[in-house]
Scaffold this motif. Structure first.
Motif, PDB file in Angstrom:
ATOM      1  N   VAL A 183      48.582  69.600  43.495  1.00  0.00           N
ATOM      2  CA  VAL A 183      49.310  69.246  42.277  1.00  0.00           C
ATOM      3  C   VAL A 183      49.333  67.725  42.136  1.00  0.00           C
ATOM      4  O   VAL A 183      49.237  66.994  43.118  1.00  0.00           O
ATOM      5  CB  VAL A 183      50.761  69.784  42.288  1.00  0.00           C
ATOM      6  N   ASN A 184      49.439  67.276  40.900  1.00  0.00           N
ATOM      7  CA  ASN A 184      49.669  65.859  40.623  1.00  0.00           C
ATOM      8  C   ASN A 184      51.155  65.696  40.351  1.00  0.00           C
ATOM      9  O   ASN A 184      51.663  66.210  39.347  1.00  0.00           O
ATOM     10  CB  ASN A 184      48.850  65.409  39.408  1.00  0.00           C
ATOM     11  N   PRO A 185      51.893  65.009  41.230  1.00  0.00           N
ATOM     12  CA  PRO A 185      53.354  64.916  41.068  1.00  0.00           C
ATOM     13  C   PRO A 185      53.777  64.205  39.799  1.00  0.00           C
ATOM     14  O   PRO A 185      54.903  64.373  39.347  1.00  0.00           O
ATOM     15  CB  PRO A 185      53.797  64.149  42.321  1.00  0.00           C
ATOM     16  N   HIS A 186      52.883  63.407  39.210  1.00  0.00           N
ATOM     17  CA  HIS A 186      53.221  62.677  37.996  1.00  0.00           C
ATOM     18  C   HIS A 186      53.025  63.523  36.741  1.00  0.00           C
ATOM     19  O   HIS A 186      53.502  63.170  35.666  1.00  0.00           O
ATOM     20  CB  HIS A 186      52.382  61.400  37.906  1.00  0.00           C
ATOM     21  N   PHE A 187      52.310  64.639  36.890  1.00  0.00           N
ATOM     22  CA  PHE A 187      52.060  65.535  35.756  1.00  0.00           C
ATOM     23  C   PHE A 187      52.368  66.970  36.204  1.00  0.00           C
ATOM     24  O   PHE A 187      51.477  67.811  36.316  1.00  0.00           O
ATOM     25  CB  PHE A 187      50.611  65.421  35.284  1.00  0.00           C
ATOM     26  N   PRO A 188      53.629  67.264  36.494  1.00  0.00           N
ATOM     27  CA  PRO A 188      53.980  68.542  37.121  1.00  0.00           C
ATOM     28  C   PRO A 188      53.687  69.760  36.253  1.00  0.00           C
ATOM     29  O   PRO A 188      53.570  70.871  36.766  1.00  0.00           O
ATOM     30  CB  PRO A 188      55.489  68.394  37.384  1.00  0.00           C
ATOM     31  N   ASP A 189      53.591  69.594  34.932  1.00  0.00           N
ATOM     32  CA  ASP A 189      53.363  70.741  34.058  1.00  0.00           C
ATOM     33  C   ASP A 189      51.886  71.084  33.896  1.00  0.00           C
ATOM     34  O   ASP A 189      51.539  72.095  33.295  1.00  0.00           O
ATOM     35  CB  ASP A 189      53.973  70.479  32.672  1.00  0.00           C
ATOM     36  N   GLN A 190      51.007  70.230  34.409  1.00  0.00           N
ATOM     37  CA  GLN A 190      49.585  70.502  34.270  1.00  0.00           C
ATOM     38  C   GLN A 190      49.123  71.510  35.323  1.00  0.00           C
ATOM     39  O   GLN A 190      49.705  71.647  36.399  1.00  0.00           O
ATOM     40  CB  GLN A 190      48.786  69.203  34.359  1.00  0.00           C
ATOM     41  N   GLU A 191      48.061  72.223  34.983  1.00  0.00           N
ATOM     42  CA  GLU A 191      47.557  73.302  35.819  1.00  0.00           C
ATOM     43  C   GLU A 191      47.173  72.790  37.206  1.00  0.00           C
ATOM     44  O   GLU A 191      46.351  71.875  37.343  1.00  0.00           O
ATOM     45  CB  GLU A 191      46.336  73.940  35.155  1.00  0.00           C
ATOM     46  N   PRO A 192      47.743  73.358  38.269  1.00  0.00           N
ATOM     47  CA  PRO A 192      47.363  72.933  39.618  1.00  0.00           C
ATOM     48  C   PRO A 192      46.009  73.527  40.015  1.00  0.00           C
ATOM     49  O   PRO A 192      45.472  74.407  39.325  1.00  0.00           O
ATOM     50  CB  PRO A 192      48.494  73.492  40.486  1.00  0.00           C
ATOM     51  N   GLU A 193      45.493  73.077  41.119  1.00  0.00           N
ATOM     52  CA  GLU A 193      44.258  73.630  41.689  1.00  0.00           C
ATOM     53  C   GLU A 193      44.650  74.563  42.825  1.00  0.00           C
ATOM     54  O   GLU A 193      45.382  74.181  43.744  1.00  0.00           O
ATOM     55  CB  GLU A 193      43.378  72.499  42.209  1.00  0.00           C
ATOM     56  N   ARG A 194      44.157  75.829  42.771  1.00  0.00           N
ATOM     57  CA  ARG A 194      44.519  76.812  43.793  1.00  0.00           C
ATOM     58  C   ARG A 194      43.240  77.381  44.418  1.00  0.00           C
ATOM     59  O   ARG A 194      42.298  77.744  43.703  1.00  0.00           O
ATOM     60  CB  ARG A 194      45.356  77.938  43.195  1.00  0.00           C
ATOM     61  N   PHE A 195      43.232  77.479  45.721  1.00  0.00           N
ATOM     62  CA  PHE A 195      42.102  78.049  46.456  1.00  0.00           C
ATOM     63  C   PHE A 195      42.590  78.377  47.864  1.00  0.00           C
ATOM     64  O   PHE A 195      43.777  78.168  48.181  1.00  0.00           O
ATOM     65  CB  PHE A 195      40.916  77.068  46.496  1.00  0.00           C
ATOM     66  N   THR A 196      41.713  78.894  48.707  1.00  0.00           N
ATOM     67  CA  THR A 196      42.082  79.198  50.095  1.00  0.00           C
ATOM     68  C   THR A 196      41.114  78.507  51.036  1.00  0.00           C
ATOM     69  O   THR A 196      39.952  78.243  50.692  1.00  0.00           O
ATOM     70  CB  THR A 196      42.061  80.715  50.387  1.00  0.00           C
ATOM     71  N   ILE A 197      41.612  78.179  52.216  1.00  0.00           N
ATOM     72  CA  ILE A 197      40.756  77.670  53.282  1.00  0.00           C
ATOM     73  C   ILE A 197      40.883  78.603  54.487  1.00  0.00           C
ATOM     74  O   ILE A 197      41.924  79.241  54.697  1.00  0.00           O
ATOM     75  CB  ILE A 197      41.117  76.232  53.689  1.00  0.00           C
ATOM     76  N   GLN A 198      39.800  78.674  55.245  1.00  0.00           N
ATOM     77  CA  GLN A 198      39.795  79.497  56.456  1.00  0.00           C
ATOM     78  C   GLN A 198      39.801  78.589  57.674  1.00  0.00           C
ATOM     79  O   GLN A 198      39.107  77.577  57.704  1.00  0.00           O
ATOM     80  CB  GLN A 198      38.571  80.410  56.491  1.00  0.00           C
ATOM     81  N   THR A 199      40.605  78.937  58.645  1.00  0.00           N
ATOM     82  CA  THR A 199      40.677  78.153  59.873  1.00  0.00           C
ATOM     83  C   THR A 199      40.728  79.088  61.082  1.00  0.00           C
ATOM     84  O   THR A 199      41.317  80.174  61.020  1.00  0.00           O
ATOM     85  CB  THR A 199      41.913  77.230  59.879  1.00  0.00           C
ATOM     86  N   SER A 200      40.057  78.707  62.151  1.00  0.00           N
ATOM     87  CA  SER A 200      40.117  79.435  63.420  1.00  0.00           C
ATOM     88  C   SER A 200      40.962  78.635  64.399  1.00  0.00           C
ATOM     89  O   SER A 200      40.841  77.404  64.466  1.00  0.00           O
ATOM     90  CB  SER A 200      38.708  79.633  63.998  1.00  0.00           C
ATOM     91  N   PHE A 201      41.785  79.331  65.166  1.00  0.00           N
ATOM     92  CA  PHE A 201      42.660  78.629  66.111  1.00  0.00           C
ATOM     93  C   PHE A 201      42.751  79.421  67.409  1.00  0.00           C
ATOM     94  O   PHE A 201      42.583  80.646  67.440  1.00  0.00           O
ATOM     95  CB  PHE A 201      44.050  78.400  65.505  1.00  0.00           C
ATOM     96  N   THR A 202      43.019  78.703  68.475  1.00  0.00           N
ATOM     97  CA  THR A 202      43.056  79.291  69.814  1.00  0.00           C
ATOM     98  C   THR A 202      44.272  78.755  70.552  1.00  0.00           C
ATOM     99  O   THR A 202      44.681  77.604  70.354  1.00  0.00           O
ATOM    100  CB  THR A 202      41.790  78.931  70.602  1.00  0.00           C
ATOM    101  N   LYS A 203      44.836  79.588  71.408  1.00  0.00           N
ATOM    102  CA  LYS A 203      45.977  79.161  72.214  1.00  0.00           C
ATOM    103  C   LYS A 203      45.478  78.720  73.585  1.00  0.00           C
ATOM    104  O   LYS A 203      44.805  79.453  74.288  1.00  0.00           O
ATOM    105  CB  LYS A 203      46.980  80.302  72.366  1.00  0.00           C
ATOM    106  N   PHE A 204      45.821  77.459  73.924  1.00  0.00           N
ATOM    107  CA  PHE A 204      45.502  76.904  75.234  1.00  0.00           C
ATOM    108  C   PHE A 204      46.811  76.625  75.952  1.00  0.00           C
ATOM    109  O   PHE A 204      47.529  75.692  75.605  1.00  0.00           O
ATOM    110  CB  PHE A 204      44.708  75.600  75.100  1.00  0.00           C
ATOM    111  N   GLY A 205      47.134  77.433  76.912  1.00  0.00           N
ATOM    112  CA  GLY A 205      48.404  77.255  77.606  1.00  0.00           C
ATOM    113  C   GLY A 205      49.569  77.475  76.646  1.00  0.00           C
ATOM    114  O   GLY A 205      49.681  78.540  76.025  1.00  0.00           O
TER     115      GLY A 205
END
Length: 608
Positions: A105-127
């Motif tokens: 979002v652009n905080p200075h133009f809150p009523d304008q259409e935001p950009e929406r999408f998804t990102i994929q991330t892989s994560f692992t637990k170490f200890g």
């Protein structure tokens, strides 16, 4: 720089299998990861989030990714990860994949259409900790950059134009029945249109700068009136100027004809006060009345608009008038507080203005027409968000002259500073006729004293700026102005380019160095002091010398005095004048101050 290759698989080198632990279910595992990811994004230490990524990319690429996630990449774009709606999959007991919705979002133009999408991330637990081993960094960076490149200003302008299109259509319809529709306004959810019969020339909007005349006035070959959106005449075109609707009292508006003022009632469409008075002063209290002055004659109108001679039977009314209490009020000019007018043309969209009432104009507290106020959320054709009148003072000068001072604060949405503070001073004679109007920059109410020895007046206020860039570390330093008033009322501001004007016009003592100051330290802390530092005293001394043409051997030191508005090397007595020669041609006052300030400094500094 592309942050991380989309969907690229990076292996975690040197991984050692942790000690056997009970396997978490996917819900607990994903909640623990989400909590840790959010904590690292919120942390003030960027290193914590950088260490969260175990990616085969450069430090610069990972730092860029971190800046995007922490909203440090560009202040016009904010990135929000919607962890609450993230989807988790491919869990094997120690690693998983998360698909996280992203909103830009652009905080200075809150009523304008935001950009929406998804990102994929892989994560692992170490200890006891998690690490991200894959992320759609390319996608995040590309979408972020594309969103930043959007022309938000043009889109917002188009939205504002669309809001006014209906108004412009009404203007086009009404225009056929009058000579000109010059302004429109909205008051109490109704549209009104100022129209003229005859030629109208508004001096606030002159585009050919070569033809601007500071004495210009609207053409005398017109009369102004007011219509509603149906075209019904609310005020006939019989006046030179119609004020801002409901400025002080609901449904009332001032009208002006041949320099005299009256009032119209919007609902009844009647002239409830004839335009025969020099000034109208509203009073709100135990009774709501309007005081009317015409020359030496004073009368008043009741709330029913019945006229009586003299003053109303109100206990405080003498003090209210004699001490100009009606000027001492917390007045804020701002869209939403007043029925701002606009010119109904696209090129003037967003530029609002008011026509203030006679009691403010007659004392020149405000101009006949004040423009430049924002009627939109963003800066288009105007930059003043609001103007506040925060204080008022009457000070006796000498003999028959008084100073009326109002303290003004403007919030300006463009330029180096957001707030501008100044004192507006009106000098009047014993007949209350204004002899001069001046503006002086200052944070608080200016106090004035007469210095008989020099036959001049000294105005003192707090300087609105800091000067750390030019070796003056204190904030809150005093700002001095000097002027003279002749017996005939002629006012003369004494010319000065110095920050410390007192070094030029008065023989200084320690009172000019004492005050309540703050010195900002490098660590972000500040120190209080009640006496100017040696740095600042040295600056005052050097400024005095520079203004008299001294060429400093240290060119960097001389560069501090660029603001003195002279060609530095052309004003010197010689190619490299000695300090002695410059000191010899100082005025008596300046020589006193040179010795006084120099005596407060170590000898090695004072003699430079």
């Amino acid at each position: 720089m592309i942050c991380v290759a989309a969907l690229a698989v990076f292996s975690a080198c040197g991984h050692q299998t942790p000690e056997e632990e009970p396997v978490m279910d996917l819900t607990v595992f994903s909640e623990a990861f989400t909590e840790e990811f959010q904590e690292k994004i919120a942390s003030k230490n960027d290193g914590e989030l950088i260490a969260f990524f175990k990616l085969n990319r450069s430090k610069e690429a990972i730092t860029t990714l971190v800046d995007i996630l922490k909203n440090k990449k560009n202040y016009n774009v904010q990135c929000h990860l919607d962890f609450a709606n993230a989807k988790f999959d491919q869990y094997n007991g120690e690693s998983a994949i998360a698909v996280i919705p992203v909103t830009l979002v652009n905080p200075h133009f809150p009523d304008q259409e935001p950009e929406r999408f998804t990102i994929q991330t892989s994560f692992t637990k170490f200890g006891d900790a998690f690490l991200i081993t894959e992320i759609d960094g390319d996608l995040l960076h590309q979408r972020h950059h594309a969103f930043y490149q959007r022309d938000f200003w043009a889109t917002e302008f188009a939205l504002e134009y669309e809001k006014r299109k209906g108004v412009y259509d009404i203007v086009e319809r009404l225009q056929s029945g009058v000579d000109s529709i010059i302004w429109f306004t909205r008051y109490q959810d109704r549209l009104y249109f100022y129209f003229t019969k005859g030629e109208w020339a508004n001096p606030k909007y002159v585009y050919d700068i070569e033809k601007i005349d500071s004495t210009a006035k609207p053409s005398p070959f017109y009369k102004m009136g007011l219509l509603d959106e149906k075209g019904s005449v609310i005020i006939p075109a019989e006046y030179d100027l119609i004020g801002t609707l409901g400025f002080d009292m609901a449904n009332l508006v001032e009208v002006k004809d041949q320099g005299k003022y009256g009032m119209y009632h919007l609902e009844s469409k009647l002239p409830v006060i004839p335009a025969v008075y020099d000034v109208l002063i509203p009073y709100s209290g135990e009774k709501n009345v309007i005081i009317a002055k015409d020359g030496n004659r004073t009368g008043w109108f009741s709330s029913d608009f019945l006229y009586s001679e003299g003053l109303p039977p109100i206990a405080q009314i003498d003090d209210f008038l004699a001490n100009y209490r009606y000027l001492n009020k917390d007045l804020i000019i701002q869209q939403g507080n007043q029925a701002m007018m606009e010119i109904p043309k696209q090129e003037h969209l967003g530029d609002g203005f008011v026509v203030p009432p006679s009691y403010l104009v007659s004392m020149q507290v405000m101009d006949t027409i004040e423009n430049g106020f924002m009627t939109t959320r963003h800066v288009f054709n105007a930059g003043i968000e609001r103007k506040e009148f925060t204080g008022f003072s009457i000070q006796t000068l000498k003999d028959k002259f008084n100073a009326f001072i109002v303290l003004v604060k403007e919030k300006y949405m463009e330029g180096r500073e957001e707030f501008y503070h100044y004192n507006k001073m009106m000098v009047t004679d014993d007949q209350n006729k204004i002899q001069s109007v001046q503006k002086y920059s200052g944070m608080d109410m200016m106090s004035i004293r007469y210095i008989a020895e020099s036959d001049l007046f000294e105005g003192k206020t707090t300087h609105p700026y800091w000067f750390w860039e030019i070796d003056v570390p204190e904030s809150g330093i005093s700002n001095y102005y000097y002027f003279q008033i002749e017996e005939n009322g002629n006012f003369q501001d004494l010319p000065n380019q110095r920050i410390f004007a007192q070094t030029k016009f008065v023989k200084m003592d320690s009172s000019y160095l004492k005050g309540k100051y703050l010195i900002n330290m490098d660590e972000g802390t500040s120190v209080k002091t009640d006496f100017l530092s040696a740095h600042t005293i040295q600056f005052m001394l050097d400024e005095l010398l520079a203004d008299n043409g001294y060429l400093f051997p240290d060119s960097e030191r001389g560069s501090y005095f660029y603001y003195l508005n002279y060609h530095y090397e052309e004003n010197v007595l010689e190619k490299e004048p000695s300090l002695e020669k410059v000191v010899q041609q100082l005025s008596e006052i300046e020589r006193h101050n040179f010795d006084f300030l120099g005596g407060l400094l170590p000898k090695t500094l004072a003699s430079r």
